[in-house]
Design an enzyme around this catalytic site. Structure first.
Site, short mmCIF file in Angstrom:
data_model
loop_
_atom_site.label_atom_id
_atom_site.label_comp_id
_atom_site.label_asym_id
_atom_site.label_seq_id
_atom_site.Cartn_x
_atom_site.Cartn_y
_atom_site.Cartn_z
N GLY A 209 -5.07 -16.71 27.39
CA GLY A 209 -5.83 -16.81 28.63
C GLY A 209 -7.11 -16.02 28.55
CB SER A 210 -9.46 -15.02 31.17
OG SER A 210 -8.69 -14.26 32.09
N PRO A 211 -9.83 -12.74 28.98
CG PRO A 211 -11.71 -12.26 27.67
CD PRO A 211 -11.09 -13.35 28.51
CB VAL A 213 -5.46 -12.80 32.93
CG1 VAL A 213 -3.95 -12.82 33.12
CG2 VAL A 213 -6.15 -13.45 34.11
N GLY A 214 -5.83 -10.77 30.37
CA GLY A 214 -5.26 -10.08 29.21
C GLY A 214 -5.11 -8.58 29.44
CD GLU A 231 -3.05 -17.23 20.28
OE1 GLU A 231 -3.25 -18.29 20.89
OE2 GLU A 231 -2.41 -17.17 19.21
CB CYS A 265 -10.09 -20.33 23.98
SG CYS A 265 -9.05 -20.87 22.60
#
Length: 489
Positions: A209-211, A213-214, A231, A265
């Site tokens: 997902g997105s940075p 949310v990471g 990822e 991505c």
């Protein structure tokens, strides 16, 4: 051009999967914990049987998968085959062909100071694993990590995206045909379900997902010191020097950018092209858009070759991003036309982009391509290196010196030279980012190892070893032996 009012933002309706109950989450988690030892002790033959059954189920449900993804965002059936089903089958076949050797103990050399012993790395499953996947490739990104979790002997809870409810349900039904919930369970729902899952003490979390949310995932994992594979994404640049074959570059960039309507991505996020080739590149890209998708907006909408933006929320974000860039001086080379009721954005190319604009400082994740000219390679690299390290970086050049210079003066999760996207399909390469674009690697053997604990094992075969010569009590002989060992061994 559509404008997005505050009222429209408030009224945005985003389709979502229905939430599973918190009670069910806890019950499945406990059920899988009870099954961990059985899965750990399963043989390669046991695991291979499950993976073959999964492969057969994917082929049997091919049309259902295509239909589900089309219902979620009108992805063409053949594009689903190419970008969702084929890469999944490819990774399954590769894993089936090699994972028995990946499972084997890996023996290491014995130094002279440890003569009489042997040592090896034992690949054992991490245990309870949580996989959280996004909406942009809702089938492939859900099933791919499952393959490696099963091959390495883990129990897995999968939380697919709520924004592609039809595909998430199809994934749930497919996996239920193959696995008992004590091994693989699919939990449906929104961010509140994710939050509930993240409170549980998993042994490993795999997130795509997105940075932004990471960071939330990593923070939650830190409460239990749970390992993470993240990822993520970011702004993946494409650098085109003055020696590149422009027609070839345009063909490959247009495909890589507008595949899945740019919701990839590793899509080329923006292009840096030598100033002497800029006009030629833009012209060639426009020709490729017309050739691949149709001569105008109406033709492209009806072509059946373009996915739609996943929902109105993301559609509105992309429209605003483009409008802001235009208001700040960007030139529309093609596109920037929309169909709000269909979440359709025409493939867009922008030039004369203001460096400070949002479109150059956040991941686009849509069919909008900024093209920026540069006079020297160092000028291009300065633009790349002032941003976070990207998940992918693309180079188009015929000059080996320039290719090596770019590789040596940048950092990225992965790189394609004279192509785009394809490195993710090479099962003998690790896939993943670096820092803001991701932590950890997956695919192929790296995917297997990702879900394993690399356990160190040393076995002493003699009753007496050299190390015992250095046991207390310490004396002059001990000191002399240490000196000799440090100098010669």
């Amino acid at each position: 051009m559509d404008s997005v009012s505050v009222e429209e933002k408030v009224q945005i309706s985003v389709p979502k999967s229905e939430n599973d109950s918190l009670k069910r989450i806890q019950e499945v988690f406990e059920l899988q914990k009870e099954n961990l030892q059985t899965l750990k002790n399963s043989t390669a033959k046991d695991r291979k049987k499950k993976l073959k059954k999964l492969k057969d189920a994917i082929f049997s449900n091919r049309e259902k998968i295509q239909e589900a993804i089309y219902k979620d965002f009108k992805k063409p059936a053949l594009e689903t085959d190419i970008s969702e089903i084929y890469p999944t089958i490819s990774e399954l076949k590769h894993t089936l062909a090699h994972f028995e050797e990946w499972m084997e103990d890996e023996y290491v050399d014995t130094p002279i100071t440890l003569i009489g012993s042997s040592a090896y790395v034992k690949y054992e499953p991490k245990g309870n694993c949580l996989i959280i996947t996004p909406w942009n490739y809702p089938f492939y990104l859900a099933i791919s990590p499952i393959i490696y979790a099963i091959a390495s002997g883990n129990a897995t809870m999968l939380k697919p995206s709520e924004f592609t409810p039809h595909t998430s349900l199809a994934v749930k039904e497919l996996l239920a045909q193959v696995f008992n919930e004590s091994e693989v369970a699919v939990i449906l729902g929104d961010h509140t379900v994710s939050s509930a899952l993240l409170k549980l003490k998993f042994d490993h979390i795999h997130f795509t997902g997105s940075p932004a949310v990471g960071k939330i995932i990593m923070k939650a994992a830190s409460e239990h010191l749970t390992t993470c594979t993240l990822e993520l994404g970011g702004k993946s640049p494409t650098i085109i020097d003055e020696t590149a074959n422009i027609k070839e570059a345009a063909t490959k960039i247009v495909w890589g950018k507008y595949l899945n309507e740019g919701q990839t991505c590793i899509a080329p996020d923006y292009v840096l092209v030598h100033q002497s080739k800029k006009d030629e590149l833009i012209k060639a890209m426009k020709e490729q858009i017309a050739k691949k998708y149709g001569k105008d907006k109406e033709a492209r909408m009806q072509s059946g070759n373009l996915t739609r933006i996943v929902n109105s929320k993301h559609y509105n974000r992309l429209v605003e991003l483009t409008q802001e860039a235009i208001e700040e001086g960007a030139v529309v080379e093609t596109g920037a036309t929309y169909e709000k009721d269909d979440n359709f954005i025409d493939p867009t190319i922008l030039s004369n982009i203001a460096p400070h604009s949002d479109i150059m400082n956040e991941e686009i994740f849509g069919p909008i391509m900024p093209v920026i000219g540069f006079k020297s390679l160092d000028e291009a690299l300065e633009i790349v290196n002032e941003k976070e390290k990207p998940l992918a970086l693309y180079i188009f050049s015929k000059k080996e010196k320039n290719i090596n210079y770019i590789l040596e003066h940048t950092s990225a999760g992965g790189t394609c030279v004279n192509d785009t996207i394809l490195h993710i399909t090479q099962t003998n390469l690790p896939f993943g980012g670096i820092n803001n674009s991701g932590i950890g690697k997956s695919h192929g053997k790296w995917g297997f190892v990702d879900f394993c604990n690399e356990r160190s094992v040393l076995r002493q075969h003699l009753p007496f070893g050299m190390s015992q010569l250095m046991y207390p009590p310490y004396n002059k002989w001990t000191k002399k032996l240490i000196d000799i060992t440090m100098k010669w061994f």
